[in-house]
Design a protein around this motif. Structure first.
Motif, mmCIF file in Angstrom:
data_model
loop_
_atom_site.group_PDB
_atom_site.id
_atom_site.type_symbol
_atom_site.label_atom_id
_atom_site.label_comp_id
_atom_site.label_asym_id
_atom_site.label_seq_id
_atom_site.Cartn_x
_atom_site.Cartn_y
_atom_site.Cartn_z
ATOM 1 N N ARG A 199 -33.549 -125.364 -25.941
ATOM 2 C CA ARG A 199 -34.789 -126.086 -26.233
ATOM 3 C C ARG A 199 -35.902 -125.050 -26.399
ATOM 4 N NH1 ARG A 199 -35.098 -131.482 -25.872
ATOM 5 N NH2 ARG A 199 -33.304 -132.608 -25.036
ATOM 6 N N PRO A 200 -36.046 -124.522 -27.608
ATOM 7 C CA PRO A 200 -36.955 -123.390 -27.821
ATOM 8 C C PRO A 200 -38.410 -123.673 -27.488
ATOM 9 C CG PRO A 200 -36.175 -124.296 -29.914
ATOM 10 C CD PRO A 200 -35.349 -124.903 -28.843
ATOM 11 N N ILE A 201 -38.910 -124.848 -27.842
ATOM 12 C CA ILE A 201 -40.324 -125.144 -27.598
ATOM 13 C C ILE A 201 -40.602 -125.170 -26.101
ATOM 14 C CG2 ILE A 201 -42.163 -126.860 -27.881
ATOM 15 C CD1 ILE A 201 -40.867 -127.634 -30.526
ATOM 16 N N PHE A 202 -39.726 -125.831 -25.352
ATOM 17 C CA PHE A 202 -39.890 -125.876 -23.897
ATOM 18 C C PHE A 202 -39.820 -124.481 -23.309
ATOM 19 C CE2 PHE A 202 -37.756 -125.734 -19.769
ATOM 20 C CZ PHE A 202 -38.684 -126.407 -18.992
ATOM 21 N N ALA A 203 -38.848 -123.692 -23.747
ATOM 22 C CA ALA A 203 -38.652 -122.360 -23.184
ATOM 23 C C ALA A 203 -39.863 -121.471 -23.437
ATOM 24 C CB ALA A 203 -37.398 -121.722 -23.775
ATOM 25 N N VAL A 204 -40.393 -121.502 -24.643
ATOM 26 C CA VAL A 204 -41.533 -120.644 -24.966
ATOM 27 C C VAL A 204 -42.776 -121.092 -24.196
ATOM 28 C CG1 VAL A 204 -43.079 -119.862 -26.790
ATOM 29 C CG2 VAL A 204 -40.624 -120.028 -27.226
ATOM 30 N N LEU A 205 -43.057 -122.397 -24.186
ATOM 31 C CA LEU A 205 -44.238 -122.889 -23.481
ATOM 32 C C LEU A 205 -44.139 -122.638 -21.978
ATOM 33 C CD1 LEU A 205 -45.034 -126.258 -25.304
ATOM 34 C CD2 LEU A 205 -46.281 -124.092 -25.432
ATOM 35 N N ALA A 206 -42.942 -122.821 -21.426
ATOM 36 C CA ALA A 206 -42.759 -122.532 -20.006
ATOM 37 C C ALA A 206 -42.992 -121.049 -19.722
ATOM 38 C CB ALA A 206 -41.357 -122.941 -19.560
ATOM 39 N N GLY A 207 -42.532 -120.195 -20.643
ATOM 40 C CA GLY A 207 -42.765 -118.767 -20.490
ATOM 41 C C GLY A 207 -44.244 -118.423 -20.550
ATOM 42 N N VAL A 208 -44.952 -119.038 -21.479
ATOM 43 C CA VAL A 208 -46.395 -118.811 -21.587
ATOM 44 C C VAL A 208 -47.100 -119.277 -20.318
ATOM 45 C CG1 VAL A 208 -48.492 -119.492 -22.829
ATOM 46 C CG2 VAL A 208 -46.407 -118.962 -24.095
ATOM 47 N N SER A 209 -46.702 -120.435 -19.808
ATOM 48 C CA SER A 209 -47.290 -120.954 -18.579
ATOM 49 C C SER A 209 -47.091 -119.977 -17.427
ATOM 50 C CB SER A 209 -46.667 -122.309 -18.228
ATOM 51 O OG SER A 209 -47.151 -122.778 -16.983
ATOM 52 N N LEU A 210 -45.889 -119.406 -17.333
ATOM 53 C CA LEU A 210 -45.595 -118.440 -16.264
ATOM 54 C C LEU A 210 -46.463 -117.186 -16.408
ATOM 55 C CD1 LEU A 210 -43.898 -117.546 -13.851
ATOM 56 C CD2 LEU A 210 -42.179 -116.698 -15.461
ATOM 57 N N VAL A 211 -46.594 -116.686 -17.644
ATOM 58 C CA VAL A 211 -47.405 -115.490 -17.881
ATOM 59 C C VAL A 211 -48.864 -115.738 -17.488
ATOM 60 C CG1 VAL A 211 -48.348 -113.986 -19.677
ATOM 61 C CG2 VAL A 211 -45.911 -114.531 -19.665
ATOM 62 N N LEU A 212 -49.398 -116.899 -17.875
ATOM 63 C CA LEU A 212 -50.788 -117.216 -17.550
ATOM 64 C C LEU A 212 -50.982 -117.422 -16.052
ATOM 65 C CD1 LEU A 212 -51.718 -119.667 -20.461
ATOM 66 C CD2 LEU A 212 -52.226 -117.224 -20.260
ATOM 67 N N ALA A 213 -49.991 -118.027 -15.412
ATOM 68 C CA ALA A 213 -50.083 -118.229 -13.962
ATOM 69 C C ALA A 213 -50.116 -116.889 -13.236
ATOM 70 C CB ALA A 213 -48.912 -119.078 -13.473
ATOM 71 N N VAL A 214 -49.262 -115.966 -13.660
ATOM 72 C CA VAL A 214 -49.250 -114.636 -13.037
ATOM 73 C C VAL A 214 -50.570 -113.917 -13.325
ATOM 74 C CG1 VAL A 214 -48.144 -112.374 -13.041
ATOM 75 C CG2 VAL A 214 -46.747 -114.447 -13.109
ATOM 76 N N ALA A 215 -51.070 -114.047 -14.553
ATOM 77 C CA ALA A 215 -52.336 -113.395 -14.915
ATOM 78 C C ALA A 215 -53.486 -113.903 -14.046
ATOM 79 C CB ALA A 215 -52.651 -113.630 -16.383
ATOM 80 N N SER A 216 -53.436 -115.170 -13.689
ATOM 81 C CA SER A 216 -54.521 -115.738 -12.883
ATOM 82 C C SER A 216 -54.543 -115.182 -11.466
ATOM 83 C CB SER A 216 -54.389 -117.267 -12.826
ATOM 84 O OG SER A 216 -53.270 -117.656 -12.062
ATOM 85 N N LEU A 223 -51.555 -126.992 -17.602
ATOM 86 C CA LEU A 223 -51.537 -127.809 -18.816
ATOM 87 C C LEU A 223 -50.460 -127.334 -19.792
ATOM 88 C CD1 LEU A 223 -55.354 -128.347 -19.522
ATOM 89 C CD2 LEU A 223 -53.696 -130.005 -18.653
ATOM 90 N N THR A 224 -50.264 -126.027 -19.853
ATOM 91 C CA THR A 224 -49.218 -125.493 -20.722
ATOM 92 C C THR A 224 -47.846 -125.935 -20.247
ATOM 93 O OG1 THR A 224 -50.601 -123.547 -21.186
ATOM 94 C CG2 THR A 224 -48.271 -123.394 -21.741
ATOM 95 N N MET A 225 -47.628 -125.900 -18.924
ATOM 96 C CA MET A 225 -46.350 -126.374 -18.393
ATOM 97 C C MET A 225 -46.180 -127.868 -18.639
ATOM 98 S SD MET A 225 -43.479 -125.717 -17.070
ATOM 99 C CE MET A 225 -43.630 -124.029 -16.452
ATOM 100 N N ALA A 226 -47.267 -128.623 -18.539
ATOM 101 C CA ALA A 226 -47.189 -130.061 -18.830
ATOM 102 C C ALA A 226 -46.774 -130.287 -20.285
ATOM 103 C CB ALA A 226 -48.538 -130.720 -18.545
ATOM 104 N N ALA A 227 -47.347 -129.503 -21.199
ATOM 105 C CA ALA A 227 -46.965 -129.614 -22.608
ATOM 106 C C ALA A 227 -45.495 -129.245 -22.789
ATOM 107 C CB ALA A 227 -47.846 -128.712 -23.463
ATOM 108 N N ALA A 228 -45.033 -128.235 -22.031
ATOM 109 C CA ALA A 228 -43.625 -127.841 -22.112
ATOM 110 C C ALA A 228 -42.711 -128.979 -21.668
ATOM 111 C CB ALA A 228 -43.381 -126.603 -21.249
#
Length: 238
Positions: free
Chosen positions: A92-109, A206-211
């Motif tokens: 599920r590419p869309i879920f995987a990418v969005l979940a990855g982005v969510s993780l990156v942003l969470a760590v950045a915060s 919100l990114t994880m919710a979209a994922a």
């Protein structure tokens, strides 16, 4: 119901789903961009602007700022590449990418030390690069998620062709990413002023919710929004 009518209904549903996804992801991207600009003073997805700023910094002798912006550009490119690798590797590419982005942003915060501000900035840029691998086309038309200059250009050219007698209206979908981004940027500006770096947590959630919502989209339909070869086995693509 005739086969042709059924086909038109299915295609309309596919396009509607794709545009809803584009609007959602562009909204999140706009929020991230606004928060990133407020936190760092530089763009996290607008690499045209960063390229111009880097050139100006070089011309005025501000080598440190120029280096920061060139690092941002390289990181954005790397984020796009990483997003494609994740998308190609996941069922599920869309879920995987969005979940990855969510993780990156969470760590950045969680990066709060002043001497790590550059690392935080580059992590946000990396996430914005990855986002572009989620949806690349809708109805056969190219779609940009974090950069709307191309979308506005295609929209304007569509208006020109319409004025010259071409009555096709498929170009109108190009306004969707811009609408999503400006709405998200407004929300991000408000969050950024209110919460500062803590706003990244909200964007990550919100990114994880979209994922998670994207998992409701059938896999076969998701494949129509990315590369045409996205779901072919690796041995068939060689």
């Amino acid at each position: 119901m005739t086969r042709q009518r059924r086909r038109r209904i299915i295609e309309a549903r596919r396009t509607g789903t794709g545009l809803a996804l584009v609007a959602t992801i562009s909204f999140v991207a706009g929020m991230t961009d606004a928060v990133g600009v407020i936190m760092s003073g530089d763009f996290v997805s607008f690499m045209t602007g960063n390229t111009t700023r880097a050139a100006i910094a070089l011309g005025t002798g501000n080598l440190q700022h120029a280096l920061t912006l060139f690092l941002a550009i390289a990181t954005f490119v790397a984020g796009n590449a990483l997003g494609v690798v994740v998308a190609y590797s996941a069922p599920r590419p869309i879920f995987a990418v969005l979940a990855g982005v969510s993780l990156v942003l969470a760590v950045a915060s969680t990066v709060r030390a002043p001497d790590l501000a550059l690392l935080q900035f580059l992590m946000i840029v990396l996430g914005m690069g990855m986002v572009n691998a989620t949806v690349e086309q809708v109805g056969g038309l190219a779609i940009g998620l974090t950069y709307v200059t191309g979308a506005l250009s295609r929209f304007g050219r569509g208006i020109g062709r319409f004025l010259m007698g071409d009555r096709r209206l498929d170009w109108t979908i190009q306004i969707i990413p811009w609408l999503g981004m400006i709405a998200g940027a407004i929300a991000g500006a408000l969050l950024g002023q209110w919460l500062q770096s803590d706003a990244l947590w909200i964007v990550a959630v919100l990114t994880m919710a979209a994922a998670l919502v994207s998992r409701l989209i059938p896999r076969r339909l998701q494949s129509r929004f990315g590369h045409q070869t996205m779901h072919r086995p690796l041995q068939q693509r060689r």
